[in-house]
Design a protein around this motif. Structure first.
Motif, short mmCIF file in Angstrom:
data_model
loop_
_atom_site.label_atom_id
_atom_site.label_comp_id
_atom_site.label_asym_id
_atom_site.label_seq_id
_atom_site.Cartn_x
_atom_site.Cartn_y
_atom_site.Cartn_z
N PHE A 23 10.11 8.98 55.13
CA PHE A 23 9.08 9.01 56.17
C PHE A 23 9.21 10.27 57.02
O PHE A 23 8.19 10.85 57.43
CB PHE A 23 9.20 7.76 57.06
CG PHE A 23 8.00 7.56 57.94
CD1 PHE A 23 6.79 7.17 57.39
CD2 PHE A 23 8.08 7.77 59.31
CE1 PHE A 23 5.67 7.00 58.20
CE2 PHE A 23 6.98 7.58 60.12
CZ PHE A 23 5.76 7.19 59.57
N SER A 24 10.45 10.71 57.28
CA SER A 24 10.65 11.95 58.03
C SER A 24 10.11 13.14 57.26
O SER A 24 9.55 14.08 57.83
CB SER A 24 12.14 12.15 58.33
OG SER A 24 12.65 11.10 59.12
N LEU A 25 10.28 13.10 55.94
CA LEU A 25 9.74 14.16 55.09
C LEU A 25 8.21 14.18 55.16
O LEU A 25 7.59 15.25 55.24
CB LEU A 25 10.21 13.96 53.65
CG LEU A 25 9.87 15.08 52.66
CD1 LEU A 25 10.50 16.40 53.10
CD2 LEU A 25 10.36 14.70 51.27
N PHE A 26 7.62 12.99 55.18
CA PHE A 26 6.17 12.88 55.32
C PHE A 26 5.70 13.48 56.65
O PHE A 26 4.71 14.23 56.70
CB PHE A 26 5.74 11.41 55.22
CG PHE A 26 4.37 11.13 55.75
CD1 PHE A 26 3.24 11.51 55.03
CD2 PHE A 26 4.21 10.50 56.98
CE1 PHE A 26 1.97 11.26 55.54
CE2 PHE A 26 2.94 10.24 57.48
CZ PHE A 26 1.82 10.63 56.75
N LEU A 27 6.40 13.15 57.74
CA LEU A 27 6.03 13.69 59.05
C LEU A 27 6.23 15.21 59.11
O LEU A 27 5.46 15.91 59.77
CB LEU A 27 6.86 13.01 60.14
CG LEU A 27 6.52 11.55 60.43
CD1 LEU A 27 7.51 10.97 61.44
CD2 LEU A 27 5.10 11.41 60.96
N THR A 28 7.26 15.69 58.42
CA THR A 28 7.48 17.14 58.39
C THR A 28 6.30 17.84 57.73
O THR A 28 5.82 18.87 58.22
CB THR A 28 8.77 17.46 57.60
OG1 THR A 28 9.88 16.82 58.23
CG2 THR A 28 9.02 18.96 57.57
N ILE A 29 5.81 17.28 56.64
CA ILE A 29 4.66 17.86 55.95
C ILE A 29 3.39 17.69 56.79
O ILE A 29 2.55 18.60 56.89
CB ILE A 29 4.48 17.20 54.57
CG1 ILE A 29 5.71 17.49 53.69
CG2 ILE A 29 3.21 17.70 53.89
CD1 ILE A 29 5.72 16.72 52.38
N ARG A 30 3.27 16.54 57.43
CA ARG A 30 2.07 16.24 58.22
C ARG A 30 1.92 17.17 59.41
O ARG A 30 0.83 17.68 59.69
CB ARG A 30 2.12 14.79 58.70
CG ARG A 30 0.93 14.35 59.56
CD ARG A 30 1.04 12.87 59.89
NE ARG A 30 -0.15 12.39 60.59
CZ ARG A 30 -0.24 12.28 61.91
NH1 ARG A 30 0.79 12.62 62.68
NH2 ARG A 30 -1.35 11.82 62.46
N HIS A 31 3.02 17.39 60.13
CA HIS A 31 2.96 18.20 61.34
C HIS A 31 3.24 19.68 61.08
O HIS A 31 2.89 20.52 61.90
CB HIS A 31 3.96 17.68 62.38
CG HIS A 31 3.56 16.35 62.96
ND1 HIS A 31 2.64 16.23 63.98
CD2 HIS A 31 3.95 15.09 62.67
CE1 HIS A 31 2.49 14.96 64.29
NE2 HIS A 31 3.28 14.24 63.51
N GLY A 32 3.91 19.97 59.97
CA GLY A 32 4.19 21.36 59.66
C GLY A 32 5.59 21.76 60.07
O GLY A 32 6.00 21.53 61.22
N VAL A 33 6.33 22.36 59.16
CA VAL A 33 7.71 22.75 59.43
C VAL A 33 7.77 23.86 60.45
O VAL A 33 8.63 23.89 61.32
CB VAL A 33 8.40 23.20 58.12
CG1 VAL A 33 9.82 23.69 58.39
CG2 VAL A 33 8.40 22.08 57.11
N ARG A 34 6.85 24.78 60.36
CA ARG A 34 6.94 26.00 61.17
C ARG A 34 6.85 25.72 62.66
O ARG A 34 7.58 26.29 63.46
CB ARG A 34 5.81 26.94 60.74
CG ARG A 34 5.99 28.35 61.23
CD ARG A 34 4.95 29.26 60.60
NE ARG A 34 5.00 30.57 61.18
CZ ARG A 34 4.14 31.54 60.89
NH1 ARG A 34 3.19 31.31 60.02
NH2 ARG A 34 4.24 32.71 61.47
N ARG A 35 5.92 24.85 63.05
CA ARG A 35 5.74 24.60 64.48
C ARG A 35 6.56 23.43 64.97
O ARG A 35 6.86 23.33 66.16
CB ARG A 35 4.26 24.31 64.77
CG ARG A 35 3.41 25.54 64.84
CD ARG A 35 2.06 25.23 65.40
NE ARG A 35 1.60 23.89 65.05
CZ ARG A 35 0.33 23.51 65.16
NH1 ARG A 35 -0.57 24.36 65.59
NH2 ARG A 35 -0.03 22.29 64.84
#
Length: 288
Positions: A23-35
């Motif tokens: 789920f954390s990986l999903f949120l990382t993709i959803r919100h964007g790693v860069r920001r």
């Protein structure tokens, strides 16, 4: 060799944190790693918890278990607090980002706190490794290092709490949808406080391996490896799970499109003010 209570706890640990990893990986993709690097730190944290649990299960399942596997599991349990605090710092940075007034905390301050946590991880890893030495002096040195690491964790957590209070005192300057994240962060602090306290008590408990591993003090029950598994679940795993669950829930509540409008509104306002200032030669709002 069958699983003891700590081994069974490790099974539960894997069952709990494996879905959080996804789920954390999903949120990382959803919100964007860069920001939004905070979600990526949650990925690291949950991954460490899963790997640590696997290592302990493997060690207890072997007929001739290697002490190195036990040590690795112990070190991961101690160092795993760092990415959780790093995630918290990143979320705090997000809350203050694009604030409508200048806040006293800057990116430089956050970088220094990140450096301190990196130092704490290094000390925890070296201390955990040295703590298993057959040499009394090396073991004492390892104990000192892991205790210093735990005190750094305390210092960073206290700083996090102070920054959170500062952000609340400037709540009106924070973008509307970032206040949702601030509420989530504030809700997680009591649970993080208990987790940090356990880290300190564990660090000051007797060594888990080596010639002094059989010593018993009033702090022995807080030892991560051979202490009370009930305390470990209550003060460590449960507190971590609640904090991460709060972060993940908050992550699903942050509206991406509205957040983008906040970005654009803040940036547009800054550009308009700067342009007006330039065109009027510094005479803004009736200035002379």
């Amino acid at each position: 060799m069958g699983l003891d209570a700590h081994g069974i706890v490790s099974v539960v640990q894997i069952i709990v944190f494996a879905p959080i990893f996804g789920f954390s990986l999903f949120l990382t993709i959803r919100h964007g790693v860069r920001r939004h690097a905070g979600w990526l730190f949650l990925v690291f944290f949950s991954n460490i918890r899963v790997i640590g649990g696997i290592m302990l299960i493997v060690a207890e399942s072997l007929k001739k278990p290697s002490i190195g596997i036990f040590i690795t599991s112990y070190v991961l349990a101690s160092a795993g607090l760092s990415p959780l605090l790093l995630a918290t710092l990143s979320f705090l940075s997000m809350v203050g980002q694009h604030a409508q007034t200048r806040l006293p905390i800057t990116a430089w301050h956050y970088r220094m706190l990140h450096v301190l946590l990196a130092v704490a991880v290094a000390l925890a890893v070296v201390g955990g490794t040295n703590g298993s030495s057959s040499s009394i002096s090396t073991q004492n040195n390892g104990n000192t290092l892991r205790r210093v690491a735990s005190l750094i964790f305390v210092g960073v957590f206290v700083t996090v709490a102070l920054i959170t209070l500062m952000l609340w005192s400037n709540k009106n300057a924070i973008l509307l949808h970032r206040r949702t994240l601030l509420v989530g962060l504030s809700s997680s602090l009591p649970f993080l406080a208990i987790r940090v306290l356990y880290s300190v008590l564990s660090a000051f408990s007797p060594s888990s391996f080596g010639p002094r591993s059989l010593e018993h003090t009033s702090l022995s029950k807080f030892n991560t490896v051979n202490g009370s598994w009930q305390i470990y679940i209550t003060m460590s795993l449960l507190m971590e799970f609640i904090a991460v669950a709060i972060y993940c829930t908050t992550g699903t509540l942050l509206p991406l499109q509205a957040e983008e409008r906040d970005y654009e509104g803040a940036n547009s306002k800054n550009v308009d003010v700067q342009e007006m200032y330039r065109q009027t030669g510094g005479r803004v709002n009736g200035g002379r």
